[in-house]
Scaffold this active site. Sequence first.
Site, PDB file in Angstrom:
ATOM      1  N   ASP A 340       0.862  -1.175   0.000  1.00 58.00           N
ATOM      2  CA  ASP A 340       0.000   0.000   0.000  1.00 58.00           C
ATOM      3  C   ASP A 340       0.900   1.226   0.000  1.00 58.00           C
ATOM      4  O   ASP A 340       2.060   1.155   0.444  1.00 58.00           O
ATOM      5  CB  ASP A 340      -0.900  -0.018   1.229  1.00 58.00           C
ATOM      6  CG  ASP A 340      -1.742   1.230   1.345  1.00 58.00           C
ATOM      7  OD1 ASP A 340      -2.466   1.544   0.391  1.00 58.00           O
ATOM      8  OD2 ASP A 340      -1.628   1.906   2.385  1.00 58.00           O
ATOM      9  N   ASP A 342       0.024   4.960   0.920  1.00 56.07           N
ATOM     10  CA  ASP A 342      -0.127   5.987   1.947  1.00 56.07           C
ATOM     11  C   ASP A 342      -0.184   5.377   3.340  1.00 56.07           C
ATOM     12  O   ASP A 342      -0.987   4.474   3.615  1.00 56.07           O
ATOM     13  CB  ASP A 342      -1.388   6.813   1.678  1.00 56.07           C
ATOM     14  CG  ASP A 342      -1.326   7.489   0.312  1.00 56.07           C
ATOM     15  OD1 ASP A 342      -0.220   7.915  -0.076  1.00 56.07           O
ATOM     16  OD2 ASP A 342      -2.372   7.560  -0.371  1.00 56.07           O
ATOM     17  N   GLN A 384      -7.018   5.494  -4.822  1.00 54.45           N
ATOM     18  CA  GLN A 384      -6.914   6.951  -4.981  1.00 54.45           C
ATOM     19  C   GLN A 384      -8.278   7.513  -5.384  1.00 54.45           C
ATOM     20  O   GLN A 384      -8.490   7.983  -6.509  1.00 54.45           O
ATOM     21  CB  GLN A 384      -5.842   7.289  -6.027  1.00 54.45           C
ATOM     22  CG  GLN A 384      -4.431   6.900  -5.628  1.00 54.45           C
ATOM     23  CD  GLN A 384      -3.933   7.686  -4.423  1.00 54.45           C
ATOM     24  OE1 GLN A 384      -4.279   8.864  -4.246  1.00 54.45           O
ATOM     25  NE2 GLN A 384      -3.120   7.047  -3.587  1.00 54.45           N
ATOM     26  N   CYS A 417      -6.213   2.663  -8.099  1.00 54.98           N
ATOM     27  CA  CYS A 417      -7.636   2.655  -8.425  1.00 54.98           C
ATOM     28  C   CYS A 417      -8.158   4.086  -8.348  1.00 54.98           C
ATOM     29  O   CYS A 417      -8.113   4.704  -7.270  1.00 54.98           O
ATOM     30  CB  CYS A 417      -8.405   1.762  -7.458  1.00 54.98           C
ATOM     31  SG  CYS A 417     -10.201   1.908  -7.624  1.00 54.98           S
ATOM     32  N   HIS A 419     -11.254   5.044  -8.645  1.00 57.19           N
ATOM     33  CA  HIS A 419     -12.694   5.035  -8.426  1.00 57.19           C
ATOM     34  C   HIS A 419     -13.053   5.340  -6.973  1.00 57.19           C
ATOM     35  O   HIS A 419     -12.211   5.266  -6.085  1.00 57.19           O
ATOM     36  CB  HIS A 419     -13.273   3.665  -8.825  1.00 57.19           C
ATOM     37  CG  HIS A 419     -12.917   3.257 -10.213  1.00 57.19           C
ATOM     38  ND1 HIS A 419     -12.022   2.249 -10.498  1.00 57.19           N
ATOM     39  CD2 HIS A 419     -13.322   3.749 -11.412  1.00 57.19           C
ATOM     40  CE1 HIS A 419     -11.901   2.124 -11.806  1.00 57.19           C
ATOM     41  NE2 HIS A 419     -12.679   3.022 -12.388  1.00 57.19           N
ATOM     42  N   CYS A 425     -16.297  -0.919  -8.924  1.00 57.07           N
ATOM     43  CA  CYS A 425     -15.184  -1.432  -9.736  1.00 57.07           C
ATOM     44  C   CYS A 425     -14.636  -2.706  -9.089  1.00 57.07           C
ATOM     45  O   CYS A 425     -14.929  -3.033  -7.944  1.00 57.07           O
ATOM     46  CB  CYS A 425     -14.086  -0.389  -9.862  1.00 57.07           C
ATOM     47  SG  CYS A 425     -13.235  -0.050  -8.292  1.00 57.07           S
ATOM     48  N   ARG A 428     -10.781  -1.492  -6.648  1.00 54.95           N
ATOM     49  CA  ARG A 428     -10.643  -0.816  -5.369  1.00 54.95           C
ATOM     50  C   ARG A 428     -10.550  -1.828  -4.226  1.00 54.95           C
ATOM     51  O   ARG A 428     -11.403  -2.714  -4.082  1.00 54.95           O
ATOM     52  CB  ARG A 428     -11.834   0.127  -5.138  1.00 54.95           C
ATOM     53  CG  ARG A 428     -11.764   0.905  -3.823  1.00 54.95           C
ATOM     54  CD  ARG A 428     -12.915   1.917  -3.733  1.00 54.95           C
ATOM     55  NE  ARG A 428     -12.982   2.517  -2.412  1.00 54.95           N
ATOM     56  CZ  ARG A 428     -12.200   3.521  -1.993  1.00 54.95           C
ATOM     57  NH1 ARG A 428     -11.308   4.035  -2.818  1.00 54.95           N
ATOM     58  NH2 ARG A 428     -12.324   4.010  -0.778  1.00 54.95           N
ATOM     59  N   LYS A 429      -9.486  -1.724  -3.441  1.00 50.54           N
ATOM     60  CA  LYS A 429      -9.365  -2.602  -2.269  1.00 50.54           C
ATOM     61  C   LYS A 429     -10.551  -2.363  -1.327  1.00 50.54           C
ATOM     62  O   LYS A 429     -10.961  -1.213  -1.161  1.00 50.54           O
ATOM     63  CB  LYS A 429      -8.037  -2.328  -1.556  1.00 50.54           C
ATOM     64  CG  LYS A 429      -6.799  -2.713  -2.365  1.00 50.54           C
ATOM     65  CD  LYS A 429      -5.495  -2.403  -1.643  1.00 50.54           C
ATOM     66  CE  LYS A 429      -5.219  -0.915  -1.574  1.00 50.54           C
ATOM     67  NZ  LYS A 429      -3.890  -0.589  -0.992  1.00 50.54           N
TER      68      LYS A 429
END
Length: 505
Positions: A340, A342, A384, A417, A419, A425, A428-429
């Site tokens: 990951d 951030d 994101q 991602c 979205h 979608c 996206r995690k």
Amino acid sequence: MSCTVVVPTIGRPSLRTVLAALLDSIAGGPEPAPHEIIVVDDRPAHGAPLPLPDSGGRRIRVIRSGGRGPAAARNAGWRAAATEWVAFLDDDVVPDPDWTRRLAADLAGLPPKAAGSQGRVSVPMPDGRRPTDWERNTAGLARADWITADMAYRRGVLAELGGFDERFRRAYREDADLALRALAAGHDLVRGERHVTHPVRAAGFWASVRAQAGNADDVLMWRVHGPGWRARAGEGRGLLRRHVLTAAAGLAALAAAPAALRGSRAGTAAAALAAGGWALCTARFAVERIRPGPRTPGEVLKMAVTSAVIPPAAVGHRIRGLLAHRDARPWAGPWVVLFDRDDTLIRDVPYNGDPALVEPMPGARRALDRLRRHGVRIGVVSNQSGVAKGRITAGDVRRVNARVEELLGRIDVWEFCPHDGDDGCECRKPRPGMIERAVRRLGALPSDCAVIGDIGRDIEAAAAAGARGILVPTVRTRPAEIARALETAPDLRAAVELVLGRRTR
């Protein structure tokens, strides 16, 4: 024929005509034809399309491997193949007109214990004059064992061994390493009757000096295969000990020079003795290289200059290899760690589009460098949603990512991602889409991947993809997320040790 031909290339302009001729020869060769020809474009960035000939109805497919070196390019090629055998060719060889027919004959009926078949390679020498030092070195390819200028392997054996060791970033030693691992696993390697010609490429003045980078690769061979690897690989004894002596004499002369300049008798004697030793060693090396060559003024000058530069270059690369591979273990196939972004690799700045605000997490660079030393490929998978919300653009994300690479070193693959949570979608995690794409782009499987993140959805995405998940909690990690995680680590260093501990023991 149940065989795929794989040709890695970096699209060198000087070889594009040769590559086109090679592909044309295979595609237009006699029956039986290979099932498929895969050209692996290993240019780090997209460029002009490669010059591919008319395939004559036979399939030529181009895939990209991201500029990670010939070992990784060949791995990408064989993993994309679907046949029992994979034949590797260099992009600068010229196969005989009957190469495809002889390849089929070489592979037909080989016993299951035969894991690989080597073709015959010839290197034409010039007519009417003695060969240069560079030409003589290239001629050694005709005597080398198991070189991938023309080498076929069973795909199942490649999968068993993990393919080529991608820590070899140059076209050097990665073929011998794979062969030694195949032999150690109890497989046989045989010689076939097919034939290719390997022309001598043009080389610049400093080519022999640049070739000394192979001394670092020799350290990796020694670490992985032990001190007797040269004999098992059919290699003669190298000149490193002589280069060490020469470099030491030169260094001693430089160290004694200040005392000699001050008029010290002891310093003058020491400087003279050391300089004399250096001159004798260098002269011997130069004469050995000049004597068998054409002895033209240009060749003599090149040998004299490079013979003085090669010893310190060789020693320097050896030291670099000792540092880079000090804890190397045998290659066990592609291994990927996805992070990951951030609050895992960099401090979280909500919806950050400003590269100037990027701040690495403590120990992030050291942790990534440790993975790189083990040949682990590194990627980032990051939600994101600020793009969907209109707070930042995709270009902003890429600029921040570029700054992350400036601070933390090369990242092999980026996936983000754009979205929002309600977009439905697959990327996206905690959904697995980004992880699956990243692993696929690196030619690995989710089972060969670990995902390191700071919140529960990172670990859930890893589980959904079939990868291993390791949680590195921060102040924003919920207690329930920590309780659900199968593996946790207090920081990045510890998380990396968890990955490497399972991988290398």
